[in-house]
Design a protein around this motif. Structure first.
Motif, PDB file in Angstrom:
ATOM      1  N   UNK A 134       5.184  32.227  11.497  1.00 55.12           N
ATOM      2  CA  UNK A 134       6.173  32.487  12.540  1.00 55.12           C
ATOM      3  C   UNK A 134       5.860  31.564  13.714  1.00 55.12           C
ATOM      4  N   UNK A 135       6.905  31.077  14.358  1.00 53.07           N
ATOM      5  CA  UNK A 135       6.733  30.101  15.441  1.00 53.07           C
ATOM      6  C   UNK A 135       7.594  30.484  16.636  1.00 53.07           C
ATOM      7  N   UNK A 136       7.115  30.178  17.822  1.00 50.58           N
ATOM      8  CA  UNK A 136       7.922  30.373  19.016  1.00 50.58           C
ATOM      9  C   UNK A 136       7.586  29.338  20.074  1.00 50.58           C
ATOM     10  N   UNK A 188       9.747  32.598  23.349  1.00 50.82           N
ATOM     11  CA  UNK A 188       8.753  33.326  22.557  1.00 50.82           C
ATOM     12  C   UNK A 188       9.285  33.814  21.223  1.00 50.82           C
ATOM     13  N   UNK A 189       9.116  35.122  20.952  1.00 51.89           N
ATOM     14  CA  UNK A 189       9.561  35.663  19.645  1.00 51.89           C
ATOM     15  C   UNK A 189      11.073  35.571  19.476  1.00 51.89           C
ATOM     16  N   UNK A 190      11.780  35.322  20.582  1.00 56.88           N
ATOM     17  CA  UNK A 190      13.251  35.242  20.490  1.00 56.88           C
ATOM     18  C   UNK A 190      13.744  33.807  20.316  1.00 56.88           C
ATOM     19  N   UNK A 191      12.827  32.879  20.007  1.00 62.12           N
ATOM     20  CA  UNK A 191      13.188  31.453  19.971  1.00 62.12           C
ATOM     21  C   UNK A 191      14.402  31.165  19.094  1.00 62.12           C
ATOM     22  N   UNK A 192      14.493  31.798  17.929  1.00 63.13           N
ATOM     23  CA  UNK A 192      15.596  31.497  16.997  1.00 63.13           C
ATOM     24  C   UNK A 192      16.933  31.994  17.534  1.00 63.13           C
ATOM     25  N   UNK A 193      16.897  33.052  18.344  1.00 62.87           N
ATOM     26  CA  UNK A 193      18.156  33.684  18.772  1.00 62.87           C
ATOM     27  C   UNK A 193      18.230  33.861  20.292  1.00 62.87           C
ATOM     28  N   UNK A 194      17.676  32.890  21.022  1.00 65.58           N
ATOM     29  CA  UNK A 194      17.573  33.016  22.483  1.00 65.58           C
ATOM     30  C   UNK A 194      18.940  33.155  23.144  1.00 65.58           C
ATOM     31  N   UNK A 195      19.929  32.385  22.657  1.00 66.56           N
ATOM     32  CA  UNK A 195      21.270  32.434  23.276  1.00 66.56           C
ATOM     33  C   UNK A 195      22.178  33.429  22.545  1.00 66.56           C
TER      34      UNK A 195
END
Ligand code: IMP
Length: 190
Positions: free
Chosen positions: A67-69, A80-87
């Motif tokens: 997992x990456x952020x 952070x943990x929301x990197x894939x769905x930040x917007x």
């Protein structure tokens, strides 16, 4: 020995398999795991562990998950943990980058880092490997290569963004490259 990489991404698999000669690594397709694996932990490490445990518990196999952020200092570690769905869940990399640029516009401090954690479940034991790449967020997008936040991130010691580097150049300094090399060093001792 066979090891499952909790991913459906064949490029990620090829990247790791190239570095490990002694162990056959396979994707989730090899165990017919087609379900979406939950990623609901509050941390990057927690998500890597959650994914690896899901596969081991449901399919009784040795496996590892990553997992990456992106953590931006002035934004208190966001996305952070929301990197894939930040917007937002239906948004894409461009929208995510635009949101970062907008939120950072009023800040002088542009320091950021990518963090990758790999969790490995092997014969009843769990091991984790971390890779960190420090760098800076720039004010506009530069470069066409890579993915995610690559066009706005310059790693420390460089003048180009990840999106202006070849895959080999990026892997030599990136968070994922570092975490993978730690995993591979461990696997090669087995
Ligand atoms: P994942 O855990 O590898 O799926 O990464 C989560 C999110 O972080 C991705 O959707 C991207 O937005 C971002 N990300 C992960 N790795 C990178 C990278 O190497 N460069 C730029 N963005 C990345």
């Amino acid at each position: 020995m066979q090891l499952i990489f909790a991913t459906n991404n064949k490029n990620k698999l090829a990247e790791v398999q190239k570095m490990v000669s002694t162990i056959k690594i396979k994707t989730l397709a090899a165990i017919n795991c087609t379900k979406e694996i939950p990623e609901t932990a509050p941390t990057i490490k927690g998500n890597a562990i959650q994914k690896a445990n899901y596969v081991t518990q449901n399919y009784q196999v040795n496996c590892f998950a990553d997992d990456t952020g992106l953590e931006i200092e002035a934004l208190n570690g966001e996305p952070g943990v929301y990197s894939a769905r930040y917007a937002g869940a239906n948004n894409n990399a461009d929208a995510n980058m635009n949101l970062v640029l907008q939120k950072l516009a009023s800040h002088q401090n542009k320091k950021a880092r990518f963090v990758t954690v790999i969790a490995l479940n092997l014969n009843g034991k769990q091991h984790t490997f971390e890779g960190i790449c420090n760098g800076t967020i720039i004010n506009e997008k530069r470069g066409e290569k890579g993915f995610g936040y690559d066009p706005i991130f310059i790693p420390e010691g460089f003048k180009t963004t990840f999106a202006q580097m070849t895959q080999i150049e990026k892997a030599s300094v990136s968070h994922r490259g570092k975490a993978i090399r730690k995993l591979v060093a461990f696997l090669n001792t087995l």
